[in-house]
Design a protein around this motif. Structure first.
Motif, PDB file in Angstrom:
ATOM      1  N   VAL A 134      14.830   7.609   0.477  1.00 45.19           N
ATOM      2  CA  VAL A 134      14.423   8.725   1.437  1.00 45.19           C
ATOM      3  C   VAL A 134      12.771   8.470   2.110  1.00 45.19           C
ATOM      4  CG1 VAL A 134      14.015  11.291   1.503  1.00 45.19           C
ATOM      5  CG2 VAL A 134      16.172  10.403   0.286  1.00 45.19           C
ATOM      6  N   GLU A 135      12.708   8.751   3.212  1.00 48.10           N
ATOM      7  CA  GLU A 135      11.369   8.618   3.529  1.00 48.10           C
ATOM      8  C   GLU A 135      10.648  10.225   3.833  1.00 48.10           C
ATOM      9  OE1 GLU A 135       9.181   6.256   5.616  1.00 48.10           O
ATOM     10  OE2 GLU A 135      10.887   4.620   5.800  1.00 48.10           O
ATOM     11  N   THR A 136       9.324  10.449   3.338  1.00 51.86           N
ATOM     12  CA  THR A 136       9.011  11.791   3.033  1.00 51.86           C
ATOM     13  C   THR A 136       8.149  12.110   4.374  1.00 51.86           C
ATOM     14  OG1 THR A 136       7.194  11.070   1.732  1.00 51.86           O
ATOM     15  CG2 THR A 136       9.027  12.004   0.813  1.00 51.86           C
ATOM     16  N   GLY A 137       7.481  11.305   4.670  1.00 54.27           N
ATOM     17  CA  GLY A 137       6.557  11.329   5.996  1.00 54.27           C
ATOM     18  C   GLY A 137       5.229  12.002   5.936  1.00 54.27           C
ATOM     19  N   TRP A 138       4.678  12.339   4.670  1.00 59.62           N
ATOM     20  CA  TRP A 138       3.749  13.030   4.121  1.00 59.62           C
ATOM     21  C   TRP A 138       2.412  12.160   4.924  1.00 59.62           C
ATOM     22  CZ3 TRP A 138       6.514  16.824   3.829  1.00 59.62           C
ATOM     23  CH2 TRP A 138       7.503  16.873   2.999  1.00 59.62           C
ATOM     24  N   ASP A 139       1.387  12.945   4.956  1.00 60.34           N
ATOM     25  CA  ASP A 139      -0.031  12.297   5.371  1.00 60.34           C
ATOM     26  C   ASP A 139      -0.573  11.682   4.032  1.00 60.34           C
ATOM     27  OD1 ASP A 139       0.117  13.511   7.705  1.00 60.34           O
ATOM     28  OD2 ASP A 139      -1.201  15.412   7.248  1.00 60.34           O
ATOM     29  N   ASP A 184       5.772   8.148  -0.588  1.00 60.11           N
ATOM     30  CA  ASP A 184       5.918   7.932   0.861  1.00 60.11           C
ATOM     31  C   ASP A 184       7.391   7.933   1.018  1.00 60.11           C
ATOM     32  OD1 ASP A 184       3.157   7.801   1.953  1.00 60.11           O
ATOM     33  OD2 ASP A 184       3.196   5.846   0.960  1.00 60.11           O
ATOM     34  N   ARG A 185       7.975   7.029   0.150  1.00 60.44           N
ATOM     35  CA  ARG A 185       9.402   6.813   0.242  1.00 60.44           C
ATOM     36  C   ARG A 185      10.076   6.994  -1.221  1.00 60.44           C
ATOM     37  NH1 ARG A 185      11.542   1.251   2.261  1.00 60.44           N
ATOM     38  NH2 ARG A 185       9.862   0.503   0.889  1.00 60.44           N
ATOM     39  N   ILE A 186      11.249   7.394  -1.179  1.00 62.39           N
ATOM     40  CA  ILE A 186      11.808   7.865  -2.674  1.00 62.39           C
ATOM     41  C   ILE A 186      13.188   6.934  -2.723  1.00 62.39           C
ATOM     42  CG2 ILE A 186      12.743   9.375  -4.335  1.00 62.39           C
ATOM     43  CD1 ILE A 186      10.980  11.321  -2.427  1.00 62.39           C
ATOM     44  N   GLY A 187      13.230   6.093  -3.795  1.00 63.83           N
ATOM     45  CA  GLY A 187      14.514   5.386  -3.888  1.00 63.83           C
ATOM     46  C   GLY A 187      15.363   6.281  -4.818  1.00 63.83           C
ATOM     47  N   VAL A 188      16.636   6.586  -4.350  1.00 66.60           N
ATOM     48  CA  VAL A 188      17.464   7.436  -4.949  1.00 66.60           C
ATOM     49  C   VAL A 188      18.458   6.436  -5.774  1.00 66.60           C
ATOM     50  CG1 VAL A 188      19.322   9.524  -5.078  1.00 66.60           C
ATOM     51  CG2 VAL A 188      17.036   9.323  -3.495  1.00 66.60           C
ATOM     52  N   MET A 189      18.677   6.458  -7.186  1.00 62.27           N
ATOM     53  CA  MET A 189      19.482   5.333  -7.709  1.00 62.27           C
ATOM     54  C   MET A 189      20.691   6.150  -8.182  1.00 62.27           C
ATOM     55  SD  MET A 189      17.029   3.213 -10.169  1.00 62.27           S
ATOM     56  CE  MET A 189      17.981   1.691 -10.533  1.00 62.27           C
ATOM     57  N   GLY A 194       0.851  -1.180   0.015  1.00 63.79           N
ATOM     58  CA  GLY A 194       0.044  -0.109   0.040  1.00 63.79           C
ATOM     59  C   GLY A 194       0.994   1.250  -0.013  1.00 63.79           C
ATOM     60  N   GLU A 195       2.167   1.273  -0.424  1.00 66.09           N
ATOM     61  CA  GLU A 195       2.822   2.346  -0.061  1.00 66.09           C
ATOM     62  C   GLU A 195       2.985   2.998  -1.651  1.00 66.09           C
ATOM     63  OE1 GLU A 195       7.092   2.518   0.770  1.00 66.09           O
ATOM     64  OE2 GLU A 195       7.447   0.338  -0.308  1.00 66.09           O
ATOM     65  N   PHE A 196       3.204   4.361  -1.610  1.00 65.09           N
ATOM     66  CA  PHE A 196       3.524   5.010  -2.901  1.00 65.09           C
ATOM     67  C   PHE A 196       5.305   5.240  -2.704  1.00 65.09           C
ATOM     68  CE2 PHE A 196       1.325   7.752  -6.026  1.00 65.09           C
ATOM     69  CZ  PHE A 196       2.704   8.070  -6.752  1.00 65.09           C
ATOM     70  N   PHE A 197       5.867   4.504  -3.740  1.00 62.01           N
ATOM     71  CA  PHE A 197       7.069   4.445  -3.729  1.00 62.01           C
ATOM     72  C   PHE A 197       7.528   5.106  -5.200  1.00 62.01           C
ATOM     73  CE2 PHE A 197      11.498   2.713  -4.512  1.00 62.01           C
ATOM     74  CZ  PHE A 197      12.059   2.839  -3.358  1.00 62.01           C
TER      75      PHE A 197
END
Lengths: 263, 288
Positions: B241-246, B225-230, B54-57
Motif C-alpha cells: 500500500v502506498e500512503t503518499g505522505w509528505d 511511504d509504503r506498507i507491505g501487508v503480509m 531512501g524510502e520508509f517501508f
C-alpha cells in the motif's frame, strides 16, 4: 536525574555500621550462651580471643595453619578453574548443557561425606585427600553456575553483536564474557564457601596436620577454649573473604538490575 | 542547529527515473527444519520485492506470519532456504553487510556498559579511531536525546530510553539501511507515538532507507511511504500500500481523514489473514 546514585557518604557510613552491629550482636549472644552453658561447653568471648592470640603467636601453630592454607588454596584453585572450564564447555553447547545440568545437580545432592572413605583410599592419608575432598565440594556448584551463566546470556545481545559484524572471538570476549561474568562470579563465591567446608571436613578425619587436626585433638582433650578459638579464626577468615568477594560481586553487577541478586 | 550533514548518505532524489533498488529479495523462502514430532515449518515466502533507495517501508501482518524471519533474511542474520537477497547490488549471504543496521524488539542494550559505552561499542570493535568515535557517539547521543543519561547504566533507564540507546548504537555505525523489528512493541502508546516521530526525524536527516516491522497498523500508516501487508504463514505480500505522505510528516498526520482511510484499507486486507493465523495457532495448540 534517574542516574543519580545515593550520596556516597551515607553508603560508607552504612557499610561500616552494619558489620559492627553484627559483630556486637555475635559477641553479646556468645556471652549469653556462655552464661547459660558455662565453661564446659562455651568459654567466654574475651578469654577465648586472648587464647587465640596466644595460640597464633606460638611457633608450633604456624605449620598447622600453613598446612590448612595450602590444602584450601589448592582445592580452591581446582574448584574455580575446573568448575569454570567444565561450565563453559557444557554451557557452550545447548544439548550438552541440557543433559549435563540434571546430572550435576544430582551429583551435587549426594551426601559427599559418605564418600570420604573412598577418597581416602584413592588419595591416601594426607594433603592430597584433603585437596580432593575440598575440590569435590566446590567444583560442581561453580560448574553449575558457569553453565547457567553461559546459557542465560540473552539471545538478543548475541544477535546485536552479529548485527554489528563482530567476529566469533569478539563475540566471546566482548559480549559472552561480560554478560556471563556476574553469574560466574556468584558461583565462585559459593564455590569458595563450599571448598572451605570440604577442606575442613577432610582435615577433621584421618589427618596429622592442619587446623582440623588441632580441632579434633582439642575435642579429645575437651579443650573448649581451643575449639572455639579455631572456630573463630576460621569464621573470621570465611567472613572477611566473603565480604571481599561480595564487594567485587557488587561492582560486577552495578549494571544489572538491583533486584537481580538471585540464584 | 543540529545538522545531519556529517551523517549524510548519498540520497537519490525520489524523482529519479526507476532508481536501482537499495535491497532486493528474489524468490526468497525460509523453511525451518522439522523438530521432534512436528512437521517442518514453512515460515516465509516465496517473496520477491525491492526496497527503494531512501524510502520508509513498513511490514505488517498477522502474528507468526514470518515478519521477523523476513527481517532476519534481509539483514543477513539468517540464510534464505531458497532465493537470493542483494543489498546495494551485492549478495547478502548469511552475514550482515556493512551499511546495514538492525534494532531488535527485545532490549539488546548491554547492561554492563554505560549508555556512552553502549553507543560506542560497535565503533570500538570496528577499530574506528578515538577522535572519530567520540565525534560520532556525541552526535548519536545528542540526536537520541540521551545527553543527560550518558553515564547511566541501562538498568537505571526506562524501556523507552533503553530502546533509544539501541537505536543510537545502530545510528552511530552510519547505516544506509536500518531494519527495525517491532522496536516499540514493549512501550506504551504515548511513548510509541513520540518514538515514531523520532524515527521519522532520523530517517529524514540521515537519508537512510528504513524497514520497520510492526503489528500496529496506525504506526505503519503514520511512518511509512509504503506498507507491505503480509499473509498468514507462509508469509507473502498480499499487497503493498502506498500512503503518499509528505516527507515532512509527524504524528499530527493522524488527525487527517485520508489517514483513517489507509488504516481501514490495511485492516480490510489483514482481517481474513489474522483469522487464518489464529486458526493456525489453535491447530498447533491442539496438536501439542
Amino acid at each position: 536525574m534517574t542516574a543519580a546514585a545515593p550520596p556516597r557518604a551515607s553508603i560508607s557510613v552504612r557499610n561500616a555500621r552494619d558489620p559492627v552491629l553484627v559483630c556486637a550482636a555475635i559477641v553479646i549472644g556468645w556471652q549469653l550462651l556462655h552464661e547459660l552453658a558455662g565453661d564446659v561447653a562455651i568459654t567466654a568471648p574475651l578469654p577465648t580471643l586472648s587464647h587465640l592470640l596466644h595460640m597464633v603467636g606460638q611457633a608450633r601453630f604456624l605449620p598447622h595453619l600453613g598446612e590448612t592454607a595450602m590444602a584450601f588454596g589448592q582445592a580452591l584453585a581446582i574448584s574455580w578453574i575446573g568448575g569454570v572450564v567444565i561450565g563453559l564447555l557444557l554451557g557452550g553447547h545447548k544439548l550438552t548443557g541440557e543433559v549435563a545440568e540434571p546430572v550435576l545437580v544430582t551429583l551435587y545432592s549426594l551426601p559427599k561425606v559418605t564418600l570420604y572413605p573412598v577418597i581416602l583410599l584413592l588419595f591416601g592419608l594426607g594433603m592430597q585427600a584433603k585437596v580432593a575432598f575440598g575440590a569435590f565440594h566446590g567444583i560442581i556448584p561453580v560448574a553449575l553456575f558457569t553453565l547457567n551463566a553461559v546459557r542465560n546470556v540473552p539471545a538478543a545481545q548475541l544477535r546485536a553483536g552479529r548485527a554489528m559484524r563482530l567476529s566469533g572471538v569478539q563475540q566471546a570476549r566482548h559480549i559472552l564474557l561480560p554478560a556471563a561474568l556476574p553469574e560466574v562470579f556468584a558461583g565462585l563465591r559459593l564455590g569458595f564457601s563450599l571448598t572451605l567446608l570440604g577442606t575442613m571436613l577432610g582435615e577433621l578425619f584421618a589427618s596429622q596436620r592442619g587446623l582440623g587436626f588441632l580441632l579434633m585433638k582439642a575435642i579429645d582433650l575437651h579443650d573448649v577454649e581451643t575449639i572455639l578459638a579455631i572456630a573463630v579464626l576460621i569464621s573470621a577468615f570465611a567472613v572477611s573473604a566473603n565480604m571481599a568477594l561480595l564487594a567485587v560481586d557488587r561492582r560486577l553487577r552495578r549494571g544489572a538490575a538491583p533486584a537481580g541478586h538471585g540464584a | 542547529m543540529r545538522t545531519a550533514a556529517a551523517f549524510a548518505t548519498p540520497v537519490t532524489p525520489a524523482s529519479a527515473a526507476a532508481p536501482a533498488p537499495h535491497a532486493r529479495l528474489e524468490g526468497v523462502t525460509r523453511v525451518y527444519p522439522a523438530r521432534s514430532g512436528g512437521d517442518e515449518v514453512h515460515a516465509l515466502g516465496p517473496i520477491s520485492f525491492d526496497l527503494r533507495q531512501g524510502e520508509f517501508f513498513s511490514v505488517v501482518g498477522p502474528s507468526g506470519c514470518g515478519k521477523s524471519t523476513l527481517l532476519d533474511v534481509l539483514s543477513g542474520l539468517a540464510k534464505p532456504t531458497e532465493g537470493t537477497v542483494t543489498f546495494e547490488g551485492a549478495p547478502v549471504d548469511g552475514k550482515v553487510p556493512d551499511g546495514v543496521g538492525v534494532v531488535f524488539q527485545e532490549d539488546a542494550s548491554f547492561p554492563w556498559l554505560s549508555v556512552e559505552d553502549n553507543v560506542a561499542f560497535g565503533l570500538r570493535r570496528a577499530g574506528t579511531d578515538a577522535a572519530e568515535t567520540r565525534r560520532r557517539v556525541e552526535f548519536a547521543i545528542g540526536f537520541m536525546g540521551l545527553r543527560d543519561f550518558r553515564r547511566a547504566y541501562p538498568s537505571q533507564l526506562s524501556g523507552g530510553m533503553r530502546q533509544r540507546v539501541c537505536i543510537a548504537r545502530t545510528l552511530v555505525m552510519q547505516p544506509r539501511l536500518i531494519l527495525l523489528d517491532e522496536p516499540f512493541g514493549a512501550l506504551d502508546q504515548q511513548t510509541r507515538l513520540l518514538m515514531g516521530d523520532e524515527l521519522l526525524r532520523l530517517w529524514r536527516e540521515t537519508g537512510a532507507t528504513v524497514m520497520l516491522i510492526t503489528h500496529a497498523l496506525d504506526e505503519a500508516n503514520l511512518l511509512s511511504d509504503r506498507i507491505g501487508v503480509m499473509s498468514a504463514r507462509p508469509g507473502r505480500f498480499i499487497e503493498v500500500v502506498e500512503t503518499g505522505w509528505d516527507r515532512e510528516r509527524d504524528s499530527s498526520l493522524a488527525e487527517r481523514s485520508e489517514f483513517g482511510a489507509v488504516t481501514s484499507r490495511l485492516w480490510s486486507l489483514l482481517r481474513g489473514e489474522s483469522l487464518r493465523a489464529m486458526g493456525q495457532g489453535q491447530a498447533a495448540e491442539k496438536r501439542a
